[in-house]
Design a protein around this motif. Structure first.
Motif, PDB file in Angstrom:
ATOM      1  N   GLU A  87       0.846  -1.198   0.000  1.00 40.51           N
ATOM      2  CA  GLU A  87       0.000   0.000   0.000  1.00 40.51           C
ATOM      3  C   GLU A  87       0.875   1.239   0.000  1.00 40.51           C
ATOM      4  O   GLU A  87       1.652   1.463   0.915  1.00 40.51           O
ATOM      5  CB  GLU A  87      -0.942   0.022   1.205  1.00 40.51           C
ATOM      6  CG  GLU A  87      -1.871   1.215   1.164  1.00 40.51           C
ATOM      7  CD  GLU A  87      -3.065   1.077   2.082  1.00 40.51           C
ATOM      8  OE1 GLU A  87      -3.380   2.078   2.759  1.00 40.51           O
ATOM      9  OE2 GLU A  87      -3.695   0.009   2.115  1.00 40.51           O
ATOM     10  N   GLY A 116      -1.950  -8.560   0.960  1.00 38.53           N
ATOM     11  CA  GLY A 116      -1.471  -7.197   1.084  1.00 38.53           C
ATOM     12  C   GLY A 116      -0.765  -6.965   2.396  1.00 38.53           C
ATOM     13  O   GLY A 116      -1.018  -7.648   3.383  1.00 38.53           O
ATOM     14  N   TYR A 117       0.117  -5.970   2.400  1.00 44.40           N
ATOM     15  CA  TYR A 117       0.868  -5.663   3.616  1.00 44.40           C
ATOM     16  C   TYR A 117       1.048  -4.162   3.760  1.00 44.40           C
ATOM     17  O   TYR A 117       1.122  -3.422   2.780  1.00 44.40           O
ATOM     18  CB  TYR A 117       2.225  -6.374   3.611  1.00 44.40           C
ATOM     19  CG  TYR A 117       3.098  -6.058   2.408  1.00 44.40           C
ATOM     20  CD1 TYR A 117       4.027  -5.030   2.446  1.00 44.40           C
ATOM     21  CD2 TYR A 117       2.969  -6.785   1.236  1.00 44.40           C
ATOM     22  CE1 TYR A 117       4.821  -4.738   1.340  1.00 44.40           C
ATOM     23  CE2 TYR A 117       3.754  -6.508   0.132  1.00 44.40           C
ATOM     24  CZ  TYR A 117       4.675  -5.472   0.187  1.00 44.40           C
ATOM     25  OH  TYR A 117       5.444  -5.187  -0.923  1.00 44.40           O
ATOM     26  N   THR A 120      -2.251  -0.912   7.606  1.00 44.52           N
ATOM     27  CA  THR A 120      -3.636  -1.383   7.688  1.00 44.52           C
ATOM     28  C   THR A 120      -3.823  -2.666   6.882  1.00 44.52           C
ATOM     29  O   THR A 120      -4.931  -2.976   6.439  1.00 44.52           O
ATOM     30  CB  THR A 120      -4.627  -0.311   7.193  1.00 44.52           C
ATOM     31  OG1 THR A 120      -4.340  -0.024   5.813  1.00 44.52           O
ATOM     32  CG2 THR A 120      -4.541   0.954   8.015  1.00 44.52           C
ATOM     33  N   GLY A 121      -2.753  -3.390   6.650  1.00 49.34           N
ATOM     34  CA  GLY A 121      -2.848  -4.640   5.905  1.00 49.34           C
ATOM     35  C   GLY A 121      -3.174  -4.436   4.438  1.00 49.34           C
ATOM     36  O   GLY A 121      -3.698  -5.334   3.789  1.00 49.34           O
ATOM     37  N   ALA A 123      -5.476  -2.754   3.203  1.00 49.82           N
ATOM     38  CA  ALA A 123      -6.923  -2.845   2.978  1.00 49.82           C
ATOM     39  C   ALA A 123      -7.391  -1.842   1.928  1.00 49.82           C
ATOM     40  O   ALA A 123      -8.195  -2.166   1.057  1.00 49.82           O
ATOM     41  CB  ALA A 123      -7.674  -2.620   4.286  1.00 49.82           C
ATOM     42  N   ILE A 126      -6.065  -2.864  -1.587  1.00 49.57           N
ATOM     43  CA  ILE A 126      -6.793  -4.007  -2.140  1.00 49.57           C
ATOM     44  C   ILE A 126      -8.179  -3.581  -2.601  1.00 49.57           C
ATOM     45  O   ILE A 126      -8.673  -4.061  -3.630  1.00 49.57           O
ATOM     46  CB  ILE A 126      -6.824  -5.179  -1.133  1.00 49.57           C
ATOM     47  CG1 ILE A 126      -5.402  -5.762  -0.991  1.00 49.57           C
ATOM     48  CG2 ILE A 126      -7.807  -6.256  -1.573  1.00 49.57           C
ATOM     49  CD1 ILE A 126      -5.247  -6.801   0.102  1.00 49.57           C
ATOM     50  N   HIS A 146      -4.475 -10.026   4.753  1.00 47.41           N
ATOM     51  CA  HIS A 146      -3.994  -8.702   5.146  1.00 47.41           C
ATOM     52  C   HIS A 146      -2.937  -8.836   6.241  1.00 47.41           C
ATOM     53  O   HIS A 146      -3.240  -9.362   7.315  1.00 47.41           O
ATOM     54  CB  HIS A 146      -5.154  -7.851   5.665  1.00 47.41           C
ATOM     55  CG  HIS A 146      -6.242  -7.628   4.658  1.00 47.41           C
ATOM     56  ND1 HIS A 146      -6.189  -6.617   3.727  1.00 47.41           N
ATOM     57  CD2 HIS A 146      -7.403  -8.297   4.427  1.00 47.41           C
ATOM     58  CE1 HIS A 146      -7.272  -6.665   2.969  1.00 47.41           C
ATOM     59  NE2 HIS A 146      -8.023  -7.680   3.373  1.00 47.41           N
ATOM     60  N   GLY A 148      -1.061  -6.639   8.612  1.00 46.31           N
ATOM     61  CA  GLY A 148      -1.061  -5.275   9.116  1.00 46.31           C
ATOM     62  C   GLY A 148      -0.711  -5.201  10.588  1.00 46.31           C
ATOM     63  O   GLY A 148      -0.474  -6.212  11.243  1.00 46.31           O
TER      64      GLY A 148
END
Length: 197
Positions: A87, A116-117, A120-121, A123, A126, A146, A148
């Motif tokens: 992200e 995702g990393y 907030t993971g 989020a 994505i 996620h 995060g």
């Protein structure tokens, strides 16, 4: 029809100091442990794409740039995708967006999920990816993985630098659900395309 879909894990960052390799290798191991898919890594570092500069999407006319054509040929081989998503400023990386834009027909009617990393993971990234995928006529899984918060900090090189296996207890349920959904949608879209042919 081959009932085992071919899945590409697309590493969506090309930075020299990227973290993407850790989650990519972890999700590759999770996918390889299954018997219902064939999976391969596809690294955007191996595809030095120009910024999109074609007259139009390849949905409307063939691309002229040889790297864009090679990219289209690469992703066309797969029945579904797992995107490894960093992200950046609440969205996906520029190189991933550019790679998505460099094809159209090849993405159509194929499913995807993501790992995702970030804080907030990933989020928000994505969610952006899902919006782009819909426009490319793709099918998004409901679930995603996620990484995060404290889990992200634990694997980050500037902090704990632990392997993803150290935090996987909190990731495995989402990974199983995301991969289950990806295979279901891949089989469904493969069958529908075969019926049309």
């Amino acid at each position: 029809m081959n009932s085992r879909p071919r899945i590409a894990i697309i590493i969506g960052s090309t930075r020299p100091t990227r973290l993407a390799d850790k989650p990519a290798q972890w999700i590759l191991q999770q996918a390889q442990a299954r018997t219902d898919m064939d999976v391969e890594l596809v690294d955007l570092r191996d595809h030095p794409l120009p910024f999109f500069d074609e007259m139009a999407s390849n949905m409307w006319m063939p691309s002229r740039n040889s790297e864009a054509v090679r990219w289209q040929e690469t992703i066309a081989r797969y029945d579904g995708y797992i995107f490894v998503v960093a992200e950046y400023n609440h969205s996906i990386t520029g190189v991933l967006k550019n790679a998505l834009d460099q094809a159209y027909r090849e993405w159509n009617r194929k499913p995807f999920t993501a790992i995702g990393y970030g804080g907030t993971g990933a989020a928000r990234a994505i969610e952006h990816l899902r919006g782009i995928g819909v426009e490319l006529q793709m099918v998004s899984t409901h679930a995603a993985v996620h990484i995060g918060g404290s889990d992200f900090m634990a694997i980050h090189p500037a902090n704990g630098n632990k392997p993803v296996a150290a935090i996987e207890a909190s990731l495995l349920p989402a990974a199983k659900t995301a991969l289950d959904e990806l295979v279901w949608w891949a089989r469904a879209t493969m069958a529908a395309k075969a019926a049309e042919a």
